[in-house]
Motif scaffolding. Structure first.
Motif, PDB file in Angstrom:
ATOM      1  N   VAL A 206      -3.470 -46.028   2.702  1.00 61.15           N
ATOM      2  CA  VAL A 206      -3.668 -47.480   2.667  1.00 61.15           C
ATOM      3  C   VAL A 206      -5.133 -47.838   2.875  1.00 61.15           C
ATOM      4  N   LEU A 207      -5.784 -47.205   3.838  1.00 63.86           N
ATOM      5  CA  LEU A 207      -7.187 -47.546   4.102  1.00 63.86           C
ATOM      6  C   LEU A 207      -8.101 -47.103   2.967  1.00 63.86           C
ATOM      7  N   ALA A 208      -7.792 -45.971   2.345  1.00 60.26           N
ATOM      8  CA  ALA A 208      -8.571 -45.529   1.177  1.00 60.26           C
ATOM      9  C   ALA A 208      -8.397 -46.531   0.039  1.00 60.26           C
ATOM     10  N   TRP A 209      -7.149 -46.973  -0.188  1.00 59.95           N
ATOM     11  CA  TRP A 209      -6.883 -47.967  -1.231  1.00 59.95           C
ATOM     12  C   TRP A 209      -7.625 -49.270  -0.925  1.00 59.95           C
ATOM     13  N   ALA A 210      -7.581 -49.704   0.334  1.00 63.08           N
ATOM     14  CA  ALA A 210      -8.233 -50.960   0.727  1.00 63.08           C
ATOM     15  C   ALA A 210      -9.745 -50.897   0.487  1.00 63.08           C
ATOM     16  N   GLU A 211     -10.351 -49.772   0.802  1.00 60.61           N
ATOM     17  CA  GLU A 211     -11.796 -49.632   0.583  1.00 60.61           C
ATOM     18  C   GLU A 211     -12.138 -49.682  -0.907  1.00 60.61           C
ATOM     19  N   LEU A 212     -11.305 -49.049  -1.731  1.00 53.39           N
ATOM     20  CA  LEU A 212     -11.532 -49.054  -3.178  1.00 53.39           C
ATOM     21  C   LEU A 212     -11.379 -50.455  -3.777  1.00 53.39           C
ATOM     22  N   HIS A 213     -10.518 -51.262  -3.197  1.00 54.11           N
ATOM     23  CA  HIS A 213     -10.175 -52.569  -3.775  1.00 54.11           C
ATOM     24  C   HIS A 213     -10.569 -53.738  -2.874  1.00 54.11           C
TER      25      HIS A 213
ATOM     26  N   GLU B  98      -2.806 -70.581  -4.063  1.00 56.72           N
ATOM     27  CA  GLU B  98      -2.513 -69.930  -5.341  1.00 56.72           C
ATOM     28  C   GLU B  98      -1.938 -68.532  -5.102  1.00 56.72           C
ATOM     29  N   ALA B  99      -1.198 -68.049  -6.076  1.00 60.03           N
ATOM     30  CA  ALA B  99      -0.603 -66.719  -5.969  1.00 60.03           C
ATOM     31  C   ALA B  99      -1.678 -65.643  -6.106  1.00 60.03           C
ATOM     32  N   PRO B 100      -1.601 -64.581  -5.294  1.00 57.89           N
ATOM     33  CA  PRO B 100      -2.568 -63.480  -5.429  1.00 57.89           C
ATOM     34  C   PRO B 100      -2.286 -62.672  -6.690  1.00 57.89           C
ATOM     35  N   LEU B 101      -3.324 -62.002  -7.180  1.00 60.17           N
ATOM     36  CA  LEU B 101      -3.191 -61.163  -8.362  1.00 60.17           C
ATOM     37  C   LEU B 101      -2.758 -59.755  -7.959  1.00 60.17           C
ATOM     38  N   LYS B 102      -2.120 -59.064  -8.874  1.00 60.03           N
ATOM     39  CA  LYS B 102      -1.742 -57.668  -8.647  1.00 60.03           C
ATOM     40  C   LYS B 102      -3.007 -56.807  -8.618  1.00 60.03           C
ATOM     41  N   ILE B 103      -2.950 -55.743  -7.826  1.00 61.74           N
ATOM     42  CA  ILE B 103      -4.072 -54.807  -7.714  1.00 61.74           C
ATOM     43  C   ILE B 103      -3.567 -53.413  -8.036  1.00 61.74           C
ATOM     44  N   GLN B 104      -4.373 -52.645  -8.792  1.00 53.45           N
ATOM     45  CA  GLN B 104      -3.994 -51.288  -9.188  1.00 53.45           C
ATOM     46  C   GLN B 104      -3.549 -50.464  -7.975  1.00 53.45           C
TER      47      GLN B 104
END
Length: 88
Positions: A57-64, A79-85
């Motif tokens: 999760v933390l690796a993903w958070a840093e990337l995005h 507003e609705a949030p956008l999807k993230i890879q």
């Protein structure tokens, strides 16, 4: 609460509410575990996850991080949030 990403059984959600409290954060769900992650510091604010899932999760958070901040701004404006890879 919209799901913005799912990977390796981990669900990432962000409240869709202008009244959501700071700091900017997202919510993580994995089996019976729940946690909130600060977007700015990429650290767990509260809750717990297994060690392996914390690292993912933390690796993903840093990337995005930029996308997460943009999603936070969207939800603060109602507003609705956008999807993230997902992490691959």
């Amino acid at each position: 609460m919209p799901t913005i990403s799912i990977f390796f059984g981990i669900i990432i959600r962000m409240y869709f509410s202008p009244g959501e409290h700071p700091p900017p954060h997202f919510h993580v769900y994995y089996n019976e575990f729940k946690a909130s992650v600060d977007i700015r510091t990429c650290e767990i604010m509260e809750g717990e996850l297994p060690r392996k899932q914390v690292k993912l999760v933390l690796a993903w958070a840093e990337l995005h991080q930029e996308e997460l901040i943009a999603d936070w701004q969207l939800v603060m404006n109602g507003e609705a949030p956008l999807k993230i890879q997902p992490l691959q």
